[in-house]
Design a protein around this motif. Structure first.
Motif, PDB file in Angstrom:
ATOM      1  N   LEU A  54      89.987   6.797 155.599  1.00 53.74           N
ATOM      2  CA  LEU A  54      89.293   5.577 155.986  1.00 53.74           C
ATOM      3  C   LEU A  54      88.591   4.943 154.786  1.00 53.74           C
ATOM      4  O   LEU A  54      88.416   5.577 153.746  1.00 53.74           O
ATOM      5  N   LYS A  55      88.230   3.694 154.924  1.00 55.25           N
ATOM      6  CA  LYS A  55      87.534   2.995 153.843  1.00 55.25           C
ATOM      7  C   LYS A  55      86.109   3.515 153.739  1.00 55.25           C
ATOM      8  O   LYS A  55      85.429   3.738 154.753  1.00 55.25           O
ATOM      9  N   PRO A  87      87.458   9.468 152.491  1.00 56.65           N
ATOM     10  CA  PRO A  87      86.994   8.085 152.291  1.00 56.65           C
ATOM     11  C   PRO A  87      87.496   7.539 150.960  1.00 56.65           C
ATOM     12  O   PRO A  87      87.386   8.198 149.919  1.00 56.65           O
ATOM     13  N   ILE A  88      88.052   6.348 150.978  1.00 58.00           N
ATOM     14  CA  ILE A  88      88.622   5.776 149.763  1.00 58.00           C
ATOM     15  C   ILE A  88      88.024   4.406 149.464  1.00 58.00           C
ATOM     16  O   ILE A  88      87.571   3.703 150.358  1.00 58.00           O
ATOM     17  N   ASP A  89      88.049   4.060 148.194  1.00 61.35           N
ATOM     18  CA  ASP A  89      87.638   2.738 147.734  1.00 61.35           C
ATOM     19  C   ASP A  89      88.909   1.913 147.572  1.00 61.35           C
ATOM     20  O   ASP A  89      89.692   2.125 146.650  1.00 61.35           O
ATOM     21  N   ARG A  90      89.124   0.981 148.471  1.00 60.98           N
ATOM     22  CA  ARG A  90      90.373   0.217 148.456  1.00 60.98           C
ATOM     23  C   ARG A  90      90.490  -0.699 147.243  1.00 60.98           C
ATOM     24  O   ARG A  90      91.580  -1.180 146.934  1.00 60.98           O
ATOM     25  N   LYS A  91      89.379  -0.940 146.540  1.00 59.78           N
ATOM     26  CA  LYS A  91      89.444  -1.763 145.327  1.00 59.78           C
ATOM     27  C   LYS A  91      90.026  -0.983 144.155  1.00 59.78           C
ATOM     28  O   LYS A  91      90.546  -1.576 143.215  1.00 59.78           O
ATOM     29  N   GLN A  92      89.906   0.348 144.203  1.00 61.68           N
ATOM     30  CA  GLN A  92      90.443   1.219 143.157  1.00 61.68           C
ATOM     31  C   GLN A  92      91.736   1.858 143.680  1.00 61.68           C
ATOM     32  O   GLN A  92      91.763   3.024 144.056  1.00 61.68           O
ATOM     33  N   LYS A  93      92.806   1.078 143.708  1.00 59.04           N
ATOM     34  CA  LYS A  93      94.021   1.504 144.405  1.00 59.04           C
ATOM     35  C   LYS A  93      94.631   2.778 143.833  1.00 59.04           C
ATOM     36  O   LYS A  93      95.016   3.681 144.572  1.00 59.04           O
ATOM     37  N   ARG A  94      94.739   2.850 142.517  1.00 63.65           N
ATOM     38  CA  ARG A  94      95.361   4.033 141.916  1.00 63.65           C
ATOM     39  C   ARG A  94      94.518   5.284 142.171  1.00 63.65           C
ATOM     40  O   ARG A  94      95.042   6.330 142.560  1.00 63.65           O
ATOM     41  N   GLY A 147     100.438   4.163 151.338  1.00 65.16           N
ATOM     42  CA  GLY A 147      99.651   5.383 151.232  1.00 65.16           C
ATOM     43  C   GLY A 147     100.136   6.533 152.093  1.00 65.16           C
ATOM     44  O   GLY A 147     100.281   7.666 151.621  1.00 65.16           O
ATOM     45  N   ALA A 148     100.375   6.282 153.372  1.00 66.18           N
ATOM     46  CA  ALA A 148     100.796   7.351 154.283  1.00 66.18           C
ATOM     47  C   ALA A 148     102.147   7.913 153.873  1.00 66.18           C
ATOM     48  O   ALA A 148     102.354   9.131 153.879  1.00 66.18           O
TER      49      ALA A 148
END
Length: 243
Positions: A97-98, A118-125, A165-166
């Motif tokens: 999730l974000k 939890p991920i930061d969607r702005k930092q895609k890599r 991603g998935a």
């Protein structure tokens, strides 16, 4: 009538969510498996309230296709309803999730207790590296990883393109990717009134990642989910038109 049902549901849903969130935070002292099982009470309560007050029922199709072991679940995202419903698909599960959700008072704190990714969607890599690294830990511990490939909620009749991603996670770990389609947005939309009726949740055939690229896995899942979702949405529109 739908206006009254919607407002009555929301009046009860908000305090119920706050109370469940506070309870889940207190569960941090318990072993994670027990903590997770008890925390599912929020979802069961939400689904029950939606059925009792609004008349939102549900049916699962194809649950026998769900792998016994850990897998990657790819679920289309239309509503809050499916997030509450997910324990009906897999008991041992965690979400990707974000990270912004973790900052929400009460609900975000409760999420943090349940070991999501939890991920930061702005930092895609960096986010993708995190999904694979932490997803591997969860999968190896026997927990399925749930992702919403669209990234955010989309209207029932206007799906968003799938992110990779998935599919990348399934390919990297060599575990099945299981597509799941539903039409919950027709009953509990992001905005507007809720509607009574039956949400149909359909589990598709697991996608074997071996010999497939992430793009191929993603394309198979996206095509199946969108086709199935479109069929469910059309059937519900016809039902309402006939009524």
């Amino acid at each position: 009538m739908n206006i009254l049902r919607t407002w009555l549901f929301k009046i009860l849903f908000v305090p119920a969510t706050v109370l469940w969130s506070a309870f889940i935070v207190c569960l941090i002292v318990l072993p994670f498996p027990l903590r997770l099982r008890l925390a599912f009470g929020w979802g069961y309560t939400t689904i029950w309230l939606a059925r009792l007050i609004v008349g939102i029922k549900w049916q699962i199709h194809g649950l026998d296709k769900m792998p016994q072991g850990a897998c990657v679940l790819m679920v289309n995202h239309q509503s809050t309803w499916e997030t509450a419903f997910l324990p009906h698909l897999k008991l041992r599960q965690v979400w990707v999730l974000k990270k912004e959700l973790m900052m929400l008072p009460f609900f975000g704190w409760a999420l943090a207790v349940l070991r999501p990714v939890p991920i930061d969607r702005k930092q895609k890599r960096r986010a993708m590296q995190q999904v694979i690294a932490e997803g591997r830990q969860r999968i190896e511990s026997g927990y399925s990883v749930i992702l919403f490939p669209e990234g955010t909620r989309a209207p029932a009749d206007a799906p968003l393109p799938f992110k990779l991603g998935a599919a990348r996670l399934a390919a990297a770990l060599g575990v099945p990717a299981v597509p799941v389609a539903h039409n919950a947005g027709q009953f509990w939309p992001k905005r507007g009134l809720m509607h009574p009726g039956t949400v149909h949740v359909v589990v598709g055939d697991p996608i074997d990642p071996h010999g497939k690229t992430p793009a191929e896995i993603n394309a198979i899942a996206e095509t199946w989910i969108n086709d199935t979702r479109a069929r469910l949405v059309a059937a519900e529109k016809n039902r309402r038109g006939a009524a």
